[in-house]
Scaffold this active site. Structure first.
Site, PDB file in Angstrom:
ATOM      1  N   PHE A 260      -3.383   4.214   2.401  1.00  0.00           N
ATOM      2  CA  PHE A 260      -3.561   4.660   3.701  1.00  0.00           C
ATOM      3  C   PHE A 260      -4.484   5.903   3.846  1.00  0.00           C
ATOM      4  O   PHE A 260      -5.043   5.892   5.278  1.00  0.00           O
ATOM      5  CB  PHE A 260      -2.253   4.989   4.267  1.00  0.00           C
TER       6      PHE A 260
ATOM      7  N   TYR B  77       0.826  -1.258  -0.040  1.00  0.00           N
ATOM      8  CA  TYR B  77      -0.181   0.056  -0.133  1.00  0.00           C
ATOM      9  C   TYR B  77       0.860   1.155   0.006  1.00  0.00           C
ATOM     10  O   TYR B  77       1.930   1.107   0.311  1.00  0.00           O
ATOM     11  CB  TYR B  77      -0.812  -0.011   1.284  1.00  0.00           C
ATOM     12  N   CYS B  78       0.506   2.273  -0.388  1.00  0.00           N
ATOM     13  CA  CYS B  78       0.852   3.823  -0.256  1.00  0.00           C
ATOM     14  C   CYS B  78      -0.236   4.579   0.294  1.00  0.00           C
ATOM     15  O   CYS B  78      -1.158   4.364   1.058  1.00  0.00           O
ATOM     16  CB  CYS B  78       1.403   3.929  -1.666  1.00  0.00           C
ATOM     17  N   ARG B  79       0.025   5.986  -0.175  1.00  0.00           N
ATOM     18  CA  ARG B  79      -0.939   6.903   0.286  1.00  0.00           C
ATOM     19  C   ARG B  79      -2.368   6.811  -0.305  1.00  0.00           C
ATOM     20  O   ARG B  79      -3.409   6.599   0.573  1.00  0.00           O
ATOM     21  CB  ARG B  79      -0.548   8.296  -0.015  1.00  0.00           C
TER      22      ARG B  79
ATOM     23  N   SER C 169      -2.905   4.459  -3.431  1.00  0.00           N
ATOM     24  CA  SER C 169      -2.639   3.455  -4.245  1.00  0.00           C
ATOM     25  C   SER C 169      -1.965   3.455  -5.761  1.00  0.00           C
ATOM     26  O   SER C 169      -2.016   2.311  -6.142  1.00  0.00           O
ATOM     27  CB  SER C 169      -4.367   2.781  -4.439  1.00  0.00           C
TER      28      SER C 169
END
Length: 126
Positions: free
Chosen positions: A107, A78-80, A82
Site C-alpha cells: 500500500f 497486499y499489506c503495507r 509486501s
C-alpha cells in the site's frame, strides 16, 4: 543459526507470484482483493473494494468471507510494504488456494503513486 523475519519474507517471496502496482490495478474487479494489514491501517485507506483480514487471523477467518472462502478463488493480497502479504500468500497456498498473487511494494507504493484508494464509511448511530 536462527533466521530473521526478513529471511522469512525473502524465502516466502521466492515461493510466490508477485505483481507490480500496474498489474494489480488491472486485476481490480477481476480478483478478490485482500488487505492483510491491521484494521487501523485499513481504516486509514485501502485499495478499492478490498476486504480486510489481518495477517494474524487470516488462516482462521478467510473461510468466513464468502468471496474468498472457495479454494479456487482468485486472490490479490497486499499489506503495507509486501512482507505480510508474501507470508500470507505462502500460507494460503498451503491451505489449498492455488490462484494467489501478492502486490510488491504494498500500500505504501500504491499510495505514493497516487492510485485510487477508499476509506470505510464511518458508522452512523443516528
Amino acid at each position: 543459526m536462527p533466521i530473521t523475519p526478513h529471511d522469512l519474507v525473502v524465502e516466502a517471496k521466492s515461493q510466490i507470484k508477485e505483481v507490480t502496482c500496474d498489474e494489480a490495478m488491472s486485476l481490480l474487479g477481476k480478483r478478490v482483493v485482500l488487505d492483510v494489514r491491521e484494521y487501523d491501517e485499513f481504516a486509514a485507506g485501502h485499495l478499492p473494494g478490498a476486504i480486510n483480514i489481518p495477517r494474524g487471523v487470516l488462516e482462521f477467518k478467510i473461510g468466513m468471507v464468502p468471496e474468498a472462502a472457495p479454494r479456487d478463488a482468485s486472490l490479490l493480497i497486499y499489506c503495507r510494504t509486501s512482507g505480510r502479504a508474501a507470508l500470507s500468500a505462502v500460507q494460503l497456498h498451503r491451505l489449498g488456494y492455488g490462484d494467489v498473487v501478492s502486490m510488491s511494494g504494498g500500500f505504501d507504493q500504491w499510495s505514493s503513486e497516487q492510485r485510487p484508494t477508499e476509506k470505510p464509511e464511518p458508522i452512523n448511530f443516528e
